[in-house]
Enzyme design. Structure first.
Site, mmCIF file in Angstrom:
data_model
loop_
_atom_site.group_PDB
_atom_site.id
_atom_site.type_symbol
_atom_site.label_atom_id
_atom_site.label_comp_id
_atom_site.label_asym_id
_atom_site.label_seq_id
_atom_site.Cartn_x
_atom_site.Cartn_y
_atom_site.Cartn_z
ATOM 1 N N LYS A 55 0.744 -1.410 -0.115
ATOM 2 C CA LYS A 55 -0.077 0.015 0.231
ATOM 3 C C LYS A 55 0.803 1.275 0.146
ATOM 4 C CE LYS A 55 -4.083 -2.245 2.376
ATOM 5 N NZ LYS A 55 -4.173 -2.394 3.725
ATOM 6 N N GLN A 99 -5.344 -1.453 9.562
ATOM 7 C CA GLN A 99 -5.385 -2.869 9.082
ATOM 8 C C GLN A 99 -6.115 -3.839 9.865
ATOM 9 O OE1 GLN A 99 -4.047 -3.311 6.056
ATOM 10 N NE2 GLN A 99 -4.685 -5.591 6.125
ATOM 11 N N ASP A 122 -11.665 2.952 3.665
ATOM 12 C CA ASP A 122 -12.157 1.578 3.880
ATOM 13 C C ASP A 122 -13.617 1.552 3.899
ATOM 14 O OD1 ASP A 122 -10.234 -0.510 3.870
ATOM 15 O OD2 ASP A 122 -9.580 -0.083 6.101
HETATM 16 N N1 GUN Z 1 -7.538 -6.809 6.081
HETATM 17 C C1 GUN Z 1 -8.116 -7.306 4.822
HETATM 18 N N2 GUN Z 1 -8.834 -6.589 3.965
HETATM 19 C C2 GUN Z 1 -8.785 -5.214 4.643
HETATM 20 C C3 GUN Z 1 -9.250 -4.089 3.955
HETATM 21 O O1 GUN Z 1 -9.555 -4.139 2.815
HETATM 22 N N3 GUN Z 1 -9.067 -2.937 4.888
HETATM 23 C C4 GUN Z 1 -8.516 -3.270 5.954
HETATM 24 N N4 GUN Z 1 -8.459 -2.229 6.801
HETATM 25 N N5 GUN Z 1 -8.131 -4.291 6.554
HETATM 26 C C5 GUN Z 1 -8.155 -5.383 5.863
#
Ligand code: GUN
Length: 298
Positions: A55, A99, A122
């Site tokens: 990311k 996350q 998100d």
């Molecule tokens: N863990 C797995 N997929 C995601 C996501 O799309 N966003 C976040 N914050 N954590 C994740």
């Protein structure tokens, strides 16, 4: 026997990232600053660490500012909430992503609720899921929005199509169903407890598999000509190399390929879309916060 097409999510995601990068340059020219994305990683989960690193790299490659916050698994709830408050108040930060999953002692819902909905890239905050449900503009979860983009690219107008979403998570299944409903699909949410899943799936013109069970959805379940989006990322032992593992989806792709008109492969289908949409959401959030129009077609 006809063979369905493999949908190239990797190429689509690269195109989207390019479009975002152009939008970022325009935003910076207009406002004098680049959009900023803050990512918070709690603990040492190796898969999460890989995602977060990717990311960060792609954020910078799109011309945005990347802020990374690593905290030990032992962090207290108060300290984590304090960090989120700080990011909510930081004018350089347009998007905040914590996350998931978080260590067990932390309440994920309380952490998500602390994020400013305008920075919730998100789309997990109840304000954003509520706005999506009632048809108001919202920040939408990245993976399902990426799936929708691939579906629209493949099928054009989705109105009237029968869509079956297998999986009911807050991250994928539920928002996916809302997005398909907003496109005027007839939507069924099925899951691991659904009775006679085979015949439910067999109704679908569109199948979105997000149940987290390796190759659970069999080829013969698929209606001939359906479009299948496989969100699954499951690590299983590799039958061809002892001691090695490989990644498979939730759909038995090798069987399904002769039933579908198109299907996303795993890897290389939905996976690359998630980060590309995250960058898109960050740019959209930055534009909204700065009061400038988001680029068309994003
Ligand atoms: N863990 C797995 N997929 C995601 C996501 O799309 N966003 C976040 N914050 N954590 C994740």
């Amino acid at each position: 026997m006809t063979i369905g097409k493999l949908i190239d999510g990797k190429a689509f995601a690269a195109g989207l990232r390019e479009q975002v990068a152009e939008g970022v340059a325009a935003f910076a020219a207009r406002t004098g600053r680049a959009p900023g994305l803050a990512v918070v990683l709690v603990g040492e989960d190796p898969a999460s660490a890989v995602y977060v690193r990717n990311k960060g790299k792609m954020t910078v490659a799109a011309g945005m500012e990347s802020f990374e916050f690593r905290r030990p698994a032992s962090i207290g709830a108060d300290e984590l909430l304090e960090l989120i408050e700080e990011l909510n108040g930081d004018p350089r930060v347009d998007g905040i992503l914590v996350q998931l999953p978080l260590p067990k002692h932390l309440d994920e819902q309380a952490v998500i609720a602390a994020i400013d909905p305008a920075k919730d890239v998100d789309g997990f905050h109840v304000i954003n899921s509520g706005r999506l449900a009632v048809g108001l503009p919202a920040l939408v979860p990245c993976t399902p929005l990426g799936c929708l983009m691939l579906l629209k690219d493949e099928l054009g107008d989705l109105a009237g199509l029968e869509a079956v979403v297998v999986g009911r998570s807050n991250i994928v299944g539920k928002p996916m169903a809302q997005l398909l409903l907003a496109e005027s699909c007839t939507v069924t949410i099925a899951h691991s407890r659904t009775k006679d899943l085979a015949s439910v799936v067999h109704r679908a013109d569109i199948v979105v598999a997000a149940v987290g069970r390796p190759e659970m959805i069999k080829g013969e379940w698929i209606k001939p000509g359906a479009v299948v989006i496989d969100v699954g990322i499951n690590r299983v032992p590799d039958p061809e190399e002892e001691g090695k593992s490989k990644i498979v989806g939730d759909v038995a792709t090798a069987e399904a390929i002769s039933h579908v008109s198109a299907i996303t492969p795993v890897p290389g289908g939905v996976g690359p879309m998630t980060i590309a949409v995250l960058l898109r959401n960050t740019l959209v959030a930055a534009c909204a916060r700065a009061g400038v129009e988001a680029p068309e077609g994003l």
